[in-house]
Scaffold this motif. Structure first.
Motif, PDB file in Angstrom:
ATOM      1  N   GLN A  12     -58.452 -23.398   5.412  1.00  0.00           N
ATOM      2  CA  GLN A  12     -56.992 -23.412   5.364  1.00  0.00           C
ATOM      3  C   GLN A  12     -56.499 -23.066   3.961  1.00  0.00           C
ATOM      4  N   VAL A  13     -57.203 -23.565   2.943  1.00  0.00           N
ATOM      5  CA  VAL A  13     -56.830 -23.258   1.563  1.00  0.00           C
ATOM      6  C   VAL A  13     -56.924 -21.755   1.325  1.00  0.00           C
ATOM      7  N   LEU A  14     -58.033 -21.169   1.750  1.00  0.00           N
ATOM      8  CA  LEU A  14     -58.239 -19.734   1.567  1.00  0.00           C
ATOM      9  C   LEU A  14     -57.185 -18.925   2.325  1.00  0.00           C
ATOM     10  N   LEU A  19     -52.267 -15.649   2.490  1.00  0.00           N
ATOM     11  CA  LEU A  19     -50.928 -15.423   3.041  1.00  0.00           C
ATOM     12  C   LEU A  19     -49.882 -15.405   1.936  1.00  0.00           C
ATOM     13  N   ARG A  20     -49.959 -16.356   1.024  1.00  0.00           N
ATOM     14  CA  ARG A  20     -49.009 -16.411  -0.095  1.00  0.00           C
ATOM     15  C   ARG A  20     -49.048 -15.127  -0.908  1.00  0.00           C
ATOM     16  N   MET A  21     -50.241 -14.669  -1.215  1.00  0.00           N
ATOM     17  CA  MET A  21     -50.390 -13.447  -2.004  1.00  0.00           C
ATOM     18  C   MET A  21     -49.837 -12.238  -1.252  1.00  0.00           C
ATOM     19  N   LYS A  22     -50.092 -12.170   0.040  1.00  0.00           N
ATOM     20  CA  LYS A  22     -49.589 -11.066   0.864  1.00  0.00           C
ATOM     21  C   LYS A  22     -48.063 -11.054   0.880  1.00  0.00           C
ATOM     22  N   LYS A  27     -42.714  -8.714  -1.199  1.00  0.00           N
ATOM     23  CA  LYS A  27     -41.332  -9.188  -1.240  1.00  0.00           C
ATOM     24  C   LYS A  27     -40.532  -8.554  -2.373  1.00  0.00           C
ATOM     25  N   LYS A  28     -39.242  -8.626  -2.206  1.00  0.00           N
ATOM     26  CA  LYS A  28     -38.323  -8.188  -3.249  1.00  0.00           C
ATOM     27  C   LYS A  28     -37.478  -9.389  -3.650  1.00  0.00           C
ATOM     28  N   GLY A  29     -37.090  -9.439  -4.878  1.00  0.00           N
ATOM     29  CA  GLY A  29     -36.262 -10.543  -5.339  1.00  0.00           C
ATOM     30  C   GLY A  29     -37.030 -11.498  -6.221  1.00  0.00           C
ATOM     31  N   PRO A  30     -36.300 -12.396  -6.870  1.00  0.00           N
ATOM     32  CA  PRO A  30     -36.903 -13.251  -7.899  1.00  0.00           C
ATOM     33  C   PRO A  30     -37.596 -14.508  -7.366  1.00  0.00           C
ATOM     34  N   GLU A  31     -37.290 -14.932  -6.140  1.00  0.00           N
ATOM     35  CA  GLU A  31     -37.863 -16.194  -5.661  1.00  0.00           C
ATOM     36  C   GLU A  31     -39.369 -16.063  -5.464  1.00  0.00           C
ATOM     37  N   ARG A  32     -40.096 -17.001  -6.035  1.00  0.00           N
ATOM     38  CA  ARG A  32     -41.546 -17.019  -5.918  1.00  0.00           C
ATOM     39  C   ARG A  32     -41.948 -17.857  -4.710  1.00  0.00           C
ATOM     40  N   THR A  37     -44.206 -23.819  -0.560  1.00  0.00           N
ATOM     41  CA  THR A  37     -43.149 -23.201   0.245  1.00  0.00           C
ATOM     42  C   THR A  37     -43.634 -23.021   1.681  1.00  0.00           C
ATOM     43  N   LEU A  38     -44.841 -22.492   1.827  1.00  0.00           N
ATOM     44  CA  LEU A  38     -45.396 -22.247   3.159  1.00  0.00           C
ATOM     45  C   LEU A  38     -45.684 -23.553   3.891  1.00  0.00           C
TER      46      LEU A  38
END
Length: 71
Positions: A12-14, A19-22, A27-32, A37-38
């Protein structure tokens, strides 16, 4: 926000990191987007369907969500 420690399986960690990196790559915009978040989004999704959940073990709850048993 409150702090809550969560134990997760290694796969799950991997998958969460991948998923986060993808998401961040496309994405566009400043929000990380972070792992947190996920996870918060997944919790909201689970709570939105709480009336459909059943069982008293992790695998029973997973089955009520249509997920395969873990181990």
């Amino acid at each position: 926000m409150d702090r809550k420690e969560v134990r997760v399986y290694g796969d799950q960690v991997l998958a969460l990191t991948t998923l986060r990196m993808k998401i961040n790559k496309g994405k566009k915009g400043p929000e990380r987007i972070t792992d947190n978040t996920l996870i918060r989004t997944a919790i909201d999704l689970l709570l939105q369907h709480q009336d459909e959940l059943g069982g008293v073990t992790e695998n029973e709850i997973r089955a009520s969500c249509g997920l395969d048993p873990r181990y």
